[in-house]
Structures are given as C-alpha cells and as structure tokens.
Design a protein around this motif. Sequence first.
Motif, short mmCIF file in Angstrom:
data_model
loop_
_atom_site.label_atom_id
_atom_site.label_comp_id
_atom_site.label_asym_id
_atom_site.label_seq_id
_atom_site.Cartn_x
_atom_site.Cartn_y
_atom_site.Cartn_z
N LEU A 90 -5.82 -0.82 -7.75
CA LEU A 90 -4.71 -0.58 -6.97
C LEU A 90 -3.42 -0.93 -7.06
O LEU A 90 -2.48 -0.41 -7.28
CB LEU A 90 -4.83 -1.11 -5.28
CG LEU A 90 -4.04 -0.59 -4.46
CD1 LEU A 90 -4.44 1.36 -3.82
CD2 LEU A 90 -4.45 -1.41 -2.69
N PHE A 105 -1.73 8.44 2.42
CA PHE A 105 -2.43 8.96 0.64
C PHE A 105 -2.91 8.15 -0.53
O PHE A 105 -3.53 7.66 -1.09
CB PHE A 105 -1.58 10.10 0.11
CG PHE A 105 -1.14 10.55 -1.16
CD1 PHE A 105 -1.98 11.71 -0.69
CD2 PHE A 105 -1.09 9.96 -2.55
CE1 PHE A 105 -2.47 12.09 -2.25
CE2 PHE A 105 -1.08 10.60 -3.37
CZ PHE A 105 -1.76 11.95 -3.32
N MET A 106 -2.45 6.91 -0.44
CA MET A 106 -2.62 6.04 -0.89
C MET A 106 -3.91 5.30 -0.69
O MET A 106 -4.85 4.94 -1.54
CB MET A 106 -1.94 4.81 -0.98
CG MET A 106 -0.66 4.20 -1.47
SD MET A 106 -1.83 4.07 -3.59
CE MET A 106 0.07 4.65 -3.99
N VAL A 107 -4.90 5.55 0.64
CA VAL A 107 -5.94 5.16 1.21
C VAL A 107 -6.45 6.50 0.08
O VAL A 107 -8.05 5.50 -0.08
CB VAL A 107 -6.02 5.23 2.50
CG1 VAL A 107 -7.26 5.11 3.36
CG2 VAL A 107 -5.17 4.38 3.13
N LEU A 108 -6.56 7.74 0.54
CA LEU A 108 -7.26 8.76 -0.21
C LEU A 108 -7.30 8.35 -1.77
O LEU A 108 -8.55 7.80 -2.39
CB LEU A 108 -6.24 9.44 0.05
CG LEU A 108 -7.10 10.60 -1.43
CD1 LEU A 108 -8.00 11.61 -0.29
CD2 LEU A 108 -6.18 12.09 -1.31
N LEU A 109 -6.23 7.77 -2.44
CA LEU A 109 -6.49 7.47 -3.84
C LEU A 109 -7.72 5.90 -3.35
O LEU A 109 -8.12 5.99 -4.94
CB LEU A 109 -5.11 6.66 -4.63
CG LEU A 109 -4.56 7.93 -5.05
CD1 LEU A 109 -3.06 7.54 -5.55
CD2 LEU A 109 -5.29 8.92 -5.58
N TRP A 159 -10.69 15.62 5.22
CA TRP A 159 -10.66 14.38 4.24
C TRP A 159 -10.74 13.75 5.68
O TRP A 159 -11.85 12.81 5.14
CB TRP A 159 -9.97 14.63 4.00
CG TRP A 159 -9.49 13.57 2.67
CD1 TRP A 159 -9.79 12.53 2.06
CD2 TRP A 159 -8.55 12.18 3.09
NE1 TRP A 159 -10.10 11.44 2.08
CE2 TRP A 159 -9.05 10.45 3.02
CE3 TRP A 159 -7.33 11.79 4.57
CZ2 TRP A 159 -8.22 9.48 2.30
CZ3 TRP A 159 -6.47 10.95 4.37
CH2 TRP A 159 -6.99 9.64 3.76
N LEU A 184 -13.67 11.20 5.26
CA LEU A 184 -13.62 9.51 5.24
C LEU A 184 -14.75 8.58 5.93
O LEU A 184 -15.13 7.43 5.66
CB LEU A 184 -12.25 9.17 5.15
CG LEU A 184 -11.43 7.80 4.85
CD1 LEU A 184 -11.52 7.68 3.18
CD2 LEU A 184 -10.60 7.35 5.95
N ILE A 207 -7.49 5.11 -14.09
CA ILE A 207 -8.24 5.13 -12.87
C ILE A 207 -9.72 4.80 -14.07
O ILE A 207 -10.05 4.45 -13.65
CB ILE A 207 -8.06 5.36 -11.77
CG1 ILE A 207 -6.65 4.76 -10.98
CG2 ILE A 207 -9.74 5.09 -11.12
CD1 ILE A 207 -7.18 6.06 -10.00
N MET A 217 0.80 -1.37 -0.17
CA MET A 217 -0.13 0.15 0.18
C MET A 217 0.82 1.20 0.07
O MET A 217 0.09 2.34 -0.67
CB MET A 217 -0.77 0.18 1.58
CG MET A 217 -1.84 -0.32 1.02
SD MET A 217 -2.99 -0.21 0.34
CE MET A 217 -3.91 1.29 1.74
#
Lengths: 308, 306, 449
Positions: free
Chosen positions: A286, B138-142, A30, A34, A233, A1
């Motif tokens: 991903l 940031f990856m979670v955001l994407l 954010w 989220l 994407i 990740m």
Amino acid sequence: MVAVPLPRRRRMSPRARREAMEGYVFILPWLVGLLAFVAGPIIASLYLSFTDYQVVQPPTFIGVANYQQLFGDGLFWQSLKVTAIYTVVTTPLQLCLSFLVALLMNQKVRLLGMWRTIYYVPNLVPAIATAMLWLWVLNPEFGLVNTLLRYFGIQGPLWLSSTRWALFSLIMMSLWGGVGAPMLIYLAGLQGISTELYEAVECDGGGGWAKFRYITVPMMTPIIFFNLVMNMIGALQVFSGPYLLTGGGPANATLFYVLYIYENAFQFFKMGYASALAWVLFIIILGMTVLVFKWSSMWVYYEGELRR
Amino acid sequence: MRRTILSEAGEGRALEGAAAQKYARSTEWSARLRRSFWRAVQYLVLLAGAVVMLVPLVWLLSSSFKDQGHIFLFPPQWIPNPWRLDNYLKVFDQMPFLRYYWNTIVVTGAALLGQVASASVVAYGFARIRFPGRGALFMVLLATIMIPYPVTLIPTFILFRYLGWLDTFAPLIVPYWLGGGAFFIFLLRQFYLRLSPELEDAARIDGANTFTIFLRIALPQTKPALGVVAVFSFLGHWNDFLGPLIYLNTPDNYTLALGINLFRGFHTTQWNLLMAASVMATLPCILLFAVAQRYFIQGIVFTGVK
Amino acid sequence: MFPQGTNEHTRMTRRELLRAAGAGAVGLALAACGASSSQSSASGPGKKPASVSGTVTLAFYLASEEWTKTFKKRVVEVFQKKQPKIKLNVQVRPGQDYFTKLQTQFAGGAGPDVTVANMDWTVPAASRGMFVNVKPYMDRDGIVQSDYWYPFDREWGWQGGIYAVLLYAGGQVTYINKDLLKQAGLDFPKPDWTWDDLVEYGRKLTDPKKQQWGITFDAITPPYWSAAFIQEHGGSVLNSAKDKCTLTSPEAQQALQFLADLIFKHKVMPNPSAMQGQENPFLTGKVGIMFGGTWEETAIRQSGFDWDFAHMPLDPQTKKRSVQEGSNGWAMLSTTKNKEASWEVMKFLVGPDGQKGIMTLGLPVLKDLVDSIEFKRIHQPQNIEVPVSDFTKSGHGYYVTPDANEWWGKVTDQLSPIFSGDKTVPQATRATCQAVDKVFAQRKSNNGK
C-alpha cells in the motif's frame, strides 16, 4: 490512503449531487461485491493476525505477539530481501521489454496476427507444463542453456540448485513469461492513439522520433503507469514459480514472501502468524502504491484531466 | 478501417522532400536499401523471439505424443519415437474429459461476461463521474488485491459454505459479476481517462444521460482494452486451479485445470497424459486468441469529431 | 446452471441463515466452526452397534496409472457388495495442494469423512485435533498388531493414540540393472555387501563416454534418502526423544560425506541437480544401481531391461543395515458425522479384503499377504522377498513429530547445498541443525505456555 485529493467540502449544487448519485450507481456492483465477498474475509484475516490460529483448532487471541515474533524471525527478513530484489529487478525490465515488443508488434509486418499470437503463447500454456519445461531447460548437465554455454566454452552454473543462481533463474523466467500480458495492454493502448495527433506532428515537420517522443510516450503514460503499479504488486506477491520449482530453496535462496506466508498458513499450522505476515506485506504494498500514485501526477498525462 | 501505424506513411512523406534533391535517385535507392535492411533486422528479431516463445508449445505437443519414459530424455527427443497417439484416448479413458470441457466452458463463459460487463461500468464511474470519496474508494479497490490469498482463503470458504454454494459453480462465477476485480477496473479506468472528453461533453449538451454516454461513446472507444480484459479474464478462469480445487468436490463438477492435475499423484506423475490433457486444454485458448486478437487490437479507432 | 452438490452442507437451516446474516462476522463464524470441530476427538466408540448405515465420503489422490481403476474395482465394489447399507462416495482429487484443500474444508466444517493419510502431515494435524484416534476402534474390533508386519504407530502414532490405519507400506529399495552388471562382468551383489563394494561397483559401472553412471538416488529429496546411510553408520537425524537434531554428530557427518564423495570424489553418481527435469536415468538403462522407492517398481518393470532387487549395502565398520521406510494410511476427520460407518470403511481397507485389493498397488501390510505365493508371483521374476526382508528386519521410521511438516522441509532445504557443492558437510549440517532446533524450541515454548 488518499491518492486523489478529495474535493473541498462545500455545499453541493443539485447538479453535482445528481452526478455524485450517478457515480455511486456506477460503482454499486463493486460496492456490493466488496461488502458481500471481499471485506469480510479481509477483516477476518486482520483479526486472525492477532490470534494463534492453527487452522484445525479455533483461534485464540494473543494480541500483538505475532507481530513481535516477526522482527526476530530471520526467515521473514530473508523472504523480504528475496522479494525486494526480485521486484526491483523484474518490474522495470518487464515494463521496458514488453513496451518494445508492443512497438514491434504495432508495425506493419506480414502475418501480424500470427506474431502476436506466438508472443502470447507462454501465457497460454498451463503453469505445470511450463514449470517442467524450465526444469528441463535449466538442467545443469544437459539443459538447453548450459549446452549452449558450453559451445562458448563456459561451464554454466547449477541454476535452480545453486544458492547463488536460483533467484537469478526465477528472474530470467519471469522475463520470459511476464512480458505477454503487459505487451497486450500496451498494444491496446497504442490502438487508442488518434492518427490526427501523428498527422499534426508531421505537419510540423517532425519525424519518427518526434512522434514517438511527443505523441506515443505521453499518450501511453496512463497505460505505462497501470503496468507499473500492477507489475509491482504482482512481483511483490509472486508465488507459483518458486512454489512449483524451488520450494523456496536451496537454503532459502528463493524464499519469496508469499511462499513463506503460504508455508506458515497451510504447512506449519501457523495461520495467525501468516496473517500477520500478510498484513505487513499489505502495508508495504500500500505504501509503495501510494508513493507511485503521488509520483504519477508528475508524469502521467490524461486527456480527460479537465473532468477531475 | 484505419490503422494507426506510424512508420510507413511518415517516412514516405519525409522522403518525398528528399527526392527533389540533387542525388534523388541514388538517395532513394540507398533509402530503400536501408529500409529493407531494417525490415530484415525486424523480421530476424521477431523470428528469434518467436522461437524462444514457441519452445514450450512445441515441447508440450511433442511430449503429449510420447511414451511415459521418453519425455525428459537427454539429448532432447523432439520427434516422438514411438508415437503414442493413444495418450489422448487414455485421457478420455481415465476421466470424463468432455464433461470437464463443458464445465470449464460454463464457468469461464459466465464469469467472463460478468467480469467484462461489471468492470467496464464500475471503471467508468471511477474515471469520469465526480463523487465524494472517489479517490479514497479507488484506493480501497486497489487495496483489496494487496492481501495475499492464503490468509483470506479459509474465511472466504466459510462464507460460501454459509451461502450453501459449496460444490456448485456459484463461487467461481457470482463474485465476478460484482465489480470484476481491481485489476480490470483499474485497467479500464486508465483507458477511459485517456479519452478526449470532447465527444462525451458534446453528447451531454445534446441531452444524453450518463449511462447512454458510457454505452454509446466511451465504451466503443475502448474496444481494444475491453478485448484485453476479455482475453485475460478468459485465461484466468480457464486455467484457474485454486478456485475449483477448493470449492468443487464431486468429480463430475471438475474443470479442466483440475482434470489435468489429477495425473499428478503421490510419487509419480503420468507426464505424457498430463501433457496430452494440457494440449487439449490449451489449443482452444490459442485458436481463440489468434482469432480474437484481430478484432480487438485492430479495432476501429475513433479519430474524434468529424 | 449450477450443478446441485451431493454435499450435505448445501442447504442451510434457518438458524444458519440467521447466523450468516450476521454479515461481516466471518471471524465469528470461523470461531464457531473451529470450535465444533475440535471437541469430538476425546469421545471414543461405544459398544459395537448391531448394524451400521449411512454415506461415507472417501477422498484421496491418485498414486499411479492403474490406481483408481484397481481401487474402484477391487476395493470399492467389493466393499459395496459386503456392506450395501453404507454408501461409499469416492472423491478422487488432484494431488497438488491436497492438504491445503483438506484443511480449508475442515476449518469450514465441510470435509470428507475419511481421507488418504500422508506421513508429512497426519500426526502434525492429528496432534491438533484434526483426526480421530482410531485405536479404541481397533481394540474393540480386534485389529491387532500381531497380524501385521508393519508397525501401526510408526507414522500414525502420537501420545499412545493411532490416527490412521495402514493403506500400504513403502520405502527405500536397492534396484540393480542386471544387464549393465553383465556388460561390466560383475556378479550380483551378495547379501552382505558393503559401502566399499558399492563404490567398487560404482567405479566399474560408470562410463562417462556412454553417459552411464554407477549409482543414483531417487530424484526426490536426496536428504531423505541419506537417512539410511546415516543410521547404518551409527548416526541419526534426530535424537531418540525426537526433539533435537543430531545431524552434526561425527557419524552423521561421515555418512553424508560418504554420499558427497560418491558425487565429487569417486565420481560414480550424477549430481542430484542434474536429475532435475530429467527422466530418471535408471529407467532409461543408464545407471547400474538405484536407491529408489518401492513405488517405482511398475515403471522399472516397463523399462525393458533385466533387473532385480538387492539388499541395502552394509556399513563396513558397524556392519549395520538400515532402510528408510514409510507408509500411507487412511484417517478419519474429527468433523465426520458418522464415525461408525467411517470406521467400517477403514476397517475394511486395512482388513484382509481391502489389503488383497491393493496388493498390486503397493506393499500390503498383512503378514499373511506378503508371505503369500500370490503376492510373490505379482513381482516375479524379481525377488520381492529381498526388500521385504530388509523392511521387516532393518526398517527405520520417518521421524514423525507434531512438527514434522516443518522441520523435514528445513532438512531437505538446508542439506541440499552439500550435493550441489555449495556447502561443505559441516557447514550444511550446522545450518540444518540450527534451523531444525529452532522449530523444536518453538514447540517447547508453546507447550510451556
């Protein structure tokens, strides 16, 4: 990740801790969004992918059955193939074409504003109107395209009705409608390049090409990178074109992945299976994004890199 | 205002050197010829592209003045015959279109403000401030935009139902004040990362705090990008169909995108009215874009410390 | 800034608030909502209450230009006058993604009370508990089949229950452009005309120079329109148990071949793909004969040429006649809080007053109404008795099954390469039946569980 390597674990200095706190404050809106609106539904969809959920009935847990079913499903593979072809073809083409148009739009041309507006018009017209227009343009008998081809003595194909040409038609449409947005982003990026850099090249006796090669392109890499990731994407999730125009046909020739998800979710009462499909796509996107991020460190140039 | 246009000035100066040479005059002449040739090519390319890009708009406009049966005719009828100006009146006759305009303006305006404001703040945090977990977050955001919407639609709907927000504009506005979406955050992050850090460092040494630096130094330098975010956000909300469709029930709360789609029925679509409504929905976008692009694309470019 | 919704669910009780505070537990909320929704379908109506009151939300999408106006004026207003205690809250919705929204609302426990019903999804959804079986209500309140010419259960029946009341009927009609016939020196087709006559008419009416065609099918999903020809020829789309695709039978294949021949061999019909994005050429007076839907009548009436209805041509060998029919209905969602009031609305809609109100919008389903002079006068000078007699004597249903939404799409998608010339009839029917039977196999294995 993890795309950007985490800082090594060590005791943080008071200053660093203060900065970290500031960082969390900045991203707080954010984080709240989220947790409040985004995370719940996503987790719910993960749970649903392990259930038989017929939408109008409560879900029942069935373990990994949905994921097992997936591999034997010919339509899953077909939709993956269609989506892959589309992504591989359209992403680079859209990126290059929109960059060229942006460069053209950044020249000293009369009525610049008018040109920019015109080139952005396809993005401003409502989707249904555009869809109807394309049906009309691609009509095999009377459409503009085949009429033009006939002038050159070529009998054009049936386009959207042909199993061989339907996907190609959608790719063609994506080039027309998919150039405006990245173009605009490139344009904004071109504005941010300081003229001093160009002047420096001039002092060294460099011409137009040198400026382009050594200033424009490197300075634009963060923006190119953004457009690459987002177009990729977007292409992997393309939906409205095939949904409005072909419905995935003929004979599944334009069965895009998200269209197949949508059909399962809202037409076939297979929300559980659709969720499993969605999570498989999630893993694919991903994985590709992480790869692109890794690769980006080889060619993307950030002025502010020192502050990492 | 300074422009960052590269071709002209540079070429001119390179030619000054050439002019000193032997066949000065003829070289200059041929250079001028070559330049006007390229100029002509440039305009031709632009024009050809413009024609292709404008076809849908012209078609939309002309269709909106046609009789129901005359829209999809072959050979194409570019000039309506007969002219049906009453298509536009009929749109107002069949639905409270002004009301839909107002609703759309409210939703779009409120969501746009929140989206621009919150995305620029969050993006600055990701771009310029060091904190543990930044890369992972940031990856979670994407990752949040990698899940296709059909499978999160129902859970999200249930969430808003529990909040009591159904049939209000809240689901169409509030989430955008909280982060503004991965696309915009990522976009602005890239623009911040591209800035030279010198100015910000200098301000820090002068004792400015991070928020001031963000507001006074970073934000003005990314004006063009903010303009892009505003345009995308505007269009996204203005034309959004699915959100209003799912969350709004009372016809008086509908937005333009829903109104336009009301002309599509079981078997038949009133294409002429749909096109007239589309024109009325699209024209403000085009006008706004034509005006706005001047400000954000040719915005002031900071050239560093003076 | 936020308009207050008229929706009942806008305010939360404290218990709901606590449940929502369970935060990330959206999944649980989902289960809870779903569970509450599906229990209701079993309970039938009790005795007829003396007086019914409440608010009923009625959702539908537009069918044509005058639809909402007519509907509001001649149906909703009349209802409100007769039943002032029930407030009818009408929600006109976009046709696009109508069912997506309906499902989402239902799953979230916030749907309307009564919805317009579409034959693509009603039985599939009803078999999963989305709609109330209204047969007990019909029996209780004396809505009987003998008053109606259209079968109640054709599109809305499933396992003995009935899940929607009829709104109006529709289906396949043979439209004739009399002006073109006159120009070609042809008489109006006789009631017993056959496929051979059809080809003859087609030949004589086709004139490539004038871009004029003999025959055309409605642009919507040609395979659906093929069904009538397949049935006349002795074939069918599915077997009678509706669990196996029968399009590979010789009869079905021959009928499809006949239709393909109209395009490729006799060249009397334009390729369906050439109809995409084009105005229906029958409406512009460029086609002699159209197999279209009842709903196109209004547009044809405005087109300015002389026309009339003809009977569906017979198969020359079997001498059989078949027309593909369909209907729209009204269905009650099983989440509705006020079933009696909702039923009152539905009863009105299918009853004499409601049917009279929609008489100009489609084919009413009450026998008395279709036989009435008033109804015939609406369609004059054309003779509406011709298609009505085809429907009542030779109408064929839509092959509704609990997975109709899934397999019909496959038929449409897999048969269309025949008409684009990409596949032969045997190739395409084989692919179709493979895809369709796969859907059925899944249903069987799920039922076995």
